[in-house]
Scaffold this active site. Structure first.
Site, PDB file in Angstrom:
ATOM      1  N   ARG A 163      -2.618   5.522 -10.057  1.00  0.00           N
ATOM      2  CA  ARG A 163      -3.315   5.852  -8.792  1.00  0.00           C
ATOM      3  C   ARG A 163      -4.844   5.865  -8.939  1.00  0.00           C
ATOM      4  NH1 ARG A 163       1.279   5.182  -7.777  1.00  0.00           N
ATOM      5  NH2 ARG A 163       2.615   6.454  -6.436  1.00  0.00           N
ATOM      6  N   SER A 235       1.913  11.003  -0.237  1.00  0.00           N
ATOM      7  CA  SER A 235       1.649  12.047  -1.244  1.00  0.00           C
ATOM      8  C   SER A 235       0.195  12.514  -1.139  1.00  0.00           C
ATOM      9  CB  SER A 235       1.860  11.492  -2.656  1.00  0.00           C
ATOM     10  OG  SER A 235       3.153  10.979  -2.773  1.00  0.00           O
ATOM     11  N   GLU A 331      -4.769  12.784  -4.121  1.00  0.00           N
ATOM     12  CA  GLU A 331      -4.651  11.321  -4.073  1.00  0.00           C
ATOM     13  C   GLU A 331      -5.431  10.811  -2.850  1.00  0.00           C
ATOM     14  OE1 GLU A 331      -0.601   9.755  -4.756  1.00  0.00           O
ATOM     15  OE2 GLU A 331      -1.036   8.293  -3.196  1.00  0.00           O
TER      16      GLU A 331
END
Ligand SMILES: Cc1cc2nc3c(=O)[nH]c(=O)nc-3n(C[C@H](O)[C@H](O)[C@H](O)COP(=O)(O)OP(=O)(O)OC[C@H]3O[C@@H](n4cnc5c(N)ncnc54)[C@H](O)[C@@H]3O)c2cc1C
Length: 335
Positions: A163, A235, A331
């Protein structure tokens, strides 16, 4: 090109937060970019926006927002086993996946139904079901926001990680990606059905790109809220990575902790598990809450402001730190 002044961002982010942007450009021809950038001359305050599915606006945006809508999918090289495809940044990611699946091209099927645009995919090296963008990435092209110079970055230069990429570190906020080149397989596909849900449902069938994509769409639809009906950004936090001694001490205290071994020194802990076990399962506070099927997803029940969503996320983060001495990292980009 469309120009909106004092524009509502409600339809430009999947949290459906109603903040304002001083100026918003919707651009379908990248030739207009250098014109706008030099005319407005406010280089420090430019934000590039794709589908708004990984961004939380907590205040009005003072500056220029560029929403790229350039379109095009081109095969630029091909042999009997693979194709090199160039995709414009404004293409929707999932539409591109469906195009690949229809053509029988492999490599992106596990990334089916991820919201957002092609141009944002390298930013956090999108990933799902054991596959990450880096696995099929060749290069991306774009413009530097300070000089308007064109660039092309190859895979090794993008510093892809879980990520993350160079676009979240050294080049954060400094580029506009205008297209991405990916290598897809035409034959000898490298199917990945390591995830339990996939294995359970597909291990006895002859695998095809389409079967995997269809299965992933089904699983995702059953687990994740559709941003068209419930505001969310997927998320909210990354799964934290801890060293082995931290992992062992957690395991001693919490034998049912969910974690995945990354290598001999590090473990990835399930942030969903931490959030769930900290009492946030289906938690709702006014307009904000945690999604019932996936505790990592924070949802806007209706008219939550960006500030409310952020303060709920901070509450989750603080609680996890108090309980486990683990600092969750967002994130989602917070503006
Ligand atoms: C229901 C749901 C499920 C999701 N599931 C996943 C998942 O499985 N895996 C995963 O990795 N992500 C997932 N996401 C997060 C999100 O879809 C991805 O991060 C996606 O790549 C964001 O694309 P976007 O166009 O919406 O980016 P935006 O939210 O518009 O922007 C995200 C970041 O990219 C930058 N950016 C956008 N476009 C450009 C460009 N052209 N040039 C330079 N910078 C740019 C922005 O400035 C910002 O920093 C999910 C989100 C939702 C809502």
């Amino acid at each position: 090109m469309k120009i909106h002044r004092n524009a509502s961002l409600k339809n430009f982010n999947t949290f459906n937060v109603d903040e304002k942007a001083e100026i918003l450009f919707e651009i379908d021809n990248i030739k207009d970019l250098s014109n706008i950038l030099s005319k407005e001359n406010k280089k420090d305050e430019i934000l590039v926006l794709g589908g708004g599915s990984n961004i939380l606006f907590t205040k009005p945006y003072k500056g220029i927002i560029i929403n790229l809508k350039n379109k095009g999918v081109k095969i630029i090289q091909e042999d009997e086993n693979s194709v090199l495809v160039e995709v414009s940044a404004g293409e929707n990611w999932h539409d591109f996946v469906l195009w690949a699946v229809q053509n029988g091209f492999g490599g992106v099927e596990n990334l089916s139904l991820i919201p957002g645009n092609i141009g944002a995919a390298p930013i956090q090296n999108i990933g799902a079901y054991g596959v990450e963008l880096k696995d099929i990435f060749y290069s991306c092209k774009g413009l530097m926001l300070d000089s308007f110079n064109e660039f092309e970055l190859k895979k090794s230069e993008c510093k892809f990680e879980y990520r993350s990429s160079i676009f979240k570190s050294k080049l954060k906020g400094k580029t506009i990606i205008t297209s991405v080149q990916l290598i897809l397989t035409k034959s000898k596909h490298n199917f990945n059905i390591d995830y339990k849900d996939l294995r359970d449902n597909l291990s006895n069938t002859k695998l095809t790109v389409k079967k995997i994509s269809d299965e992933i769409i089904k699983i995702r639809q059953s687990k994740l809220p559709d941003p068209k009906s419930i505001g969310n950004c997927g998320s909210f936090f990354k799964n934290p990575i801890v060293n082995i001694s931290k992992y062992i001490s957690l395991l001693e205290k919490y034998p049912d902790i969910q974690a995945y071994k990354l290598n001999d020194s590090n473990y990835k802990i399930s942030a969903a598990w931490l959030i769930d076990k900290s009492g946030f399962k289906e938690k709702k506070e006014k307009n904000v809450g945690v999604y019932s099927n996936q505790p990592l997803v924070i949802i806007n029940y209706g008219n939550a402001s960006g500030k409310e969503l952020h303060s709920f996320a901070n509450h989750v983060k603080g609680t996890i730190f108090n309980n486990y001495e683990i600092k969750l990292e967002e994130e989602v980009l917070i503006i």
